[in-house]
Design an enzyme around this catalytic site. Structure first.
Site, PDB file in Angstrom:
ATOM      1  N   HIS A 278      37.835  43.601  33.870  1.00  0.00           N
ATOM      2  CA  HIS A 278      36.917  43.500  35.139  1.00  0.00           C
ATOM      3  C   HIS A 278      35.273  43.296  34.226  1.00  0.00           C
ATOM      4  O   HIS A 278      34.625  42.701  34.891  1.00  0.00           O
ATOM      5  CB  HIS A 278      36.949  44.947  35.478  1.00  0.00           C
ATOM      6  CG  HIS A 278      38.356  44.880  36.625  1.00  0.00           C
ATOM      7  ND1 HIS A 278      38.747  46.163  36.984  1.00  0.00           N
ATOM      8  CD2 HIS A 278      38.616  43.957  37.080  1.00  0.00           C
ATOM      9  CE1 HIS A 278      39.834  45.974  37.729  1.00  0.00           C
ATOM     10  NE2 HIS A 278      39.876  44.601  37.900  1.00  0.00           N
TER      11      HIS A 278
ATOM     12  N   HIS B 229      43.533  33.355  39.433  1.00  0.00           N
ATOM     13  CA  HIS B 229      42.620  33.706  38.565  1.00  0.00           C
ATOM     14  C   HIS B 229      42.953  32.269  37.626  1.00  0.00           C
ATOM     15  O   HIS B 229      42.099  31.830  36.935  1.00  0.00           O
ATOM     16  CB  HIS B 229      43.189  35.003  37.800  1.00  0.00           C
ATOM     17  CG  HIS B 229      42.736  35.986  38.242  1.00  0.00           C
ATOM     18  ND1 HIS B 229      41.492  36.755  38.240  1.00  0.00           N
ATOM     19  CD2 HIS B 229      43.598  37.050  39.145  1.00  0.00           C
ATOM     20  CE1 HIS B 229      41.518  37.742  38.877  1.00  0.00           C
ATOM     21  NE2 HIS B 229      42.627  38.144  39.476  1.00  0.00           N
TER      22      HIS B 229
END
Length: 421
Positions: free
Chosen positions: A264, A394
């Site tokens: 993150h 992703h």
């Protein structure tokens, strides 16, 4: 594990992202991802299948469909359509129909977290899921889907009236189906707000409405300029209702693990730079924040012995979950490219090459196609958290981001620079 990111490196005058061979290689990897998922993902009863690790369709007759998978497929195949991939628009249309007619709660408003053929399985209203509805609606608008405007108006209203906390500049986490508090309503999380930041930027690009961008800037100000800066550019995941960090929190290992998640930090590094460019480069703190987030992810999260980013780190900076997931690798590649474009350095270029080298050696599933989604600490395939392969979001963006200017979302950059690859 050696935490020093200052790796020995040649002088890297040229970026790999400028080299024709590397660009061709990345486009091939994107095609591989489309090929892996495209043939069998459509469930004829609505929504999308989560595929087995070998790419086959699971034998379940009535599989549960999660909203984030539905939305991510819409987004990814909107990208495919803009690239000119034949058949991609039919997948967008299939996903939009399911999202609008099966995930949407026509009684109470909002969108169900999980549904099957018979209706909601988990009828809760999750901020994470609603962020991806906004992303899907924005992506659908970019390719001219007829439901996009209605969905964009609907999800914007839900976010504004149900989730948005004006006092703090972020969204609440979750509600029951009727919008009553879920589990006491005392938890706030950064993950849903991070993904909402991405979606808000996409909505701004799709509509030009400054209100979306302003909300994205407020979320980033809270979570990165204030909260992460206080922790030396480590991103806190869990908070109480007053947005005080809860370092002792330990929840769902996939969505709310304890400690902090270097993946993150990498994701935010890219998003902050994207937000900086969309906002006219007026927030001077953003480039330094992106640089600090990426540096810390390489310093604390990169396994120097085995390669790859570890999943979680405790607040003592000791690795708590040493296995490796595919999405931090993908986000690391995207972040390194954005930093190379806006703050070029040998460290960023070397990191970019190191990340892609590790992806190529270990994460590409050369037998079955696609990417391995989880590897052990020593880089062996595992499937503890991800027994199926559910989307390409992703990995696909990692392959395409370096092919376009680092000035906005990959979808918008394709829309405005479609001939670049």
């Amino acid at each position: 594990m050696n935490a020093n990111p200052a790796l020995e490196t040649e002088t890297l005058a040229e970026h790999w992202s400028d080299r024709p061979y590397h660009r061709h290689w990345l486009l091939q990897r994107a095609d591989d991802l489309f090929d892996f998922f495209e043939a069998d993902i459509i469930n004829p009863k609505g929504g999308f299948f989560e595929l087995n690790l070998d790419g086959t369709v699971p034998g379940k007759t009535n599989p549960v469909r999660g909203i984030h998978v539905t939305c991510r497929m819409i987004h990814c195949f909107a990208i495919a359509h803009l690239l000119g991939r034949p058949g991609a628009m039919a997948i967008v249309e299939h996903g939009m129909d399911f999202l609008w007619n099966r995930h949407r709660d026509t009684e109470h408003g909002g969108y169900f977290w999980q549904v099957d053929d018979n209706g909601p399985v988990d009828a809760s209203k999750q901020g994470y899921g609603h962020a991806f509805v906004l992303l899907a609606a924005s992506s659908a608008r970019a390719v001219g889907h007829p439901l996009a405007d209605a969905m964009l108006a609907d999800i914007t209203d839900v976010i504004n009236t149900r989730f948005w906390d004006e006092a703090h500049g972020a969204i609440a986490e979750e509600f029951e189906r009727d919008w009553s508090a879920k589990d006491g309503g005392n938890y706030r999380g950064q993950n849903c707000n991070m993904h909402l930041t991405e979606a808000l930027m996409a909505a701004f690009e799709a509509t030009g409405d400054q209100a979306y961008l302003s909300k994205a800037e407020r979320i980033a100000d809270l979570l990165i300029r204030r909260k992460s800066a206080e922790l030396n550019w480590r991103v806190p995941e869990h908070f109480d209702t007053g947005w005080t960090v809860d370092q002792a929190y330990d929840g769902d290992q996939m969505f709310r693990p304890s400690g902090s998640t270097p993946g993150h930090w990498l994701e935010w590094a890219r998003l902050v730079l994207q937000l900086w460019t969309l906002g006219g480069k007026t927030h001077d703190w953003m480039p330094e924040a992106a640089k600090g987030l990426f540096f810390q992810a390489m310093a604390l999260g990169w396994d120097r012995d085995n390669g790859g980013f570890v999943y979680t780190i405790g607040w003592d900076n000791i690795v708590s979950r040493p296995f490796k997931l595919w999405w931090p690798m993908a986000e690391g590649a995207g972040a390194a490219h954005f930093l190379n474009q806006h703050q070029p350095s040998d460290f960023h270029e070397d990191s970019y090459r190191r990340i892609w080298g590790t992806i190529s050696r270990h994460f590409l599933d050369r037998k079955n196609g696609g990417w391995h989604q989880q590897l052990s600490q020593t880089m062996q395939p595992e499937a503890e958290l991800f027994p199926t392969r559910d989307d390409i979001y992703h990995a696909l963006q990692a392959c395409l981001i370096p092919l376009f200017p680092a000035d906005g979302s990959v979808l918008e950059m394709i829309r405005t620079n479609g001939d670049r690859p």
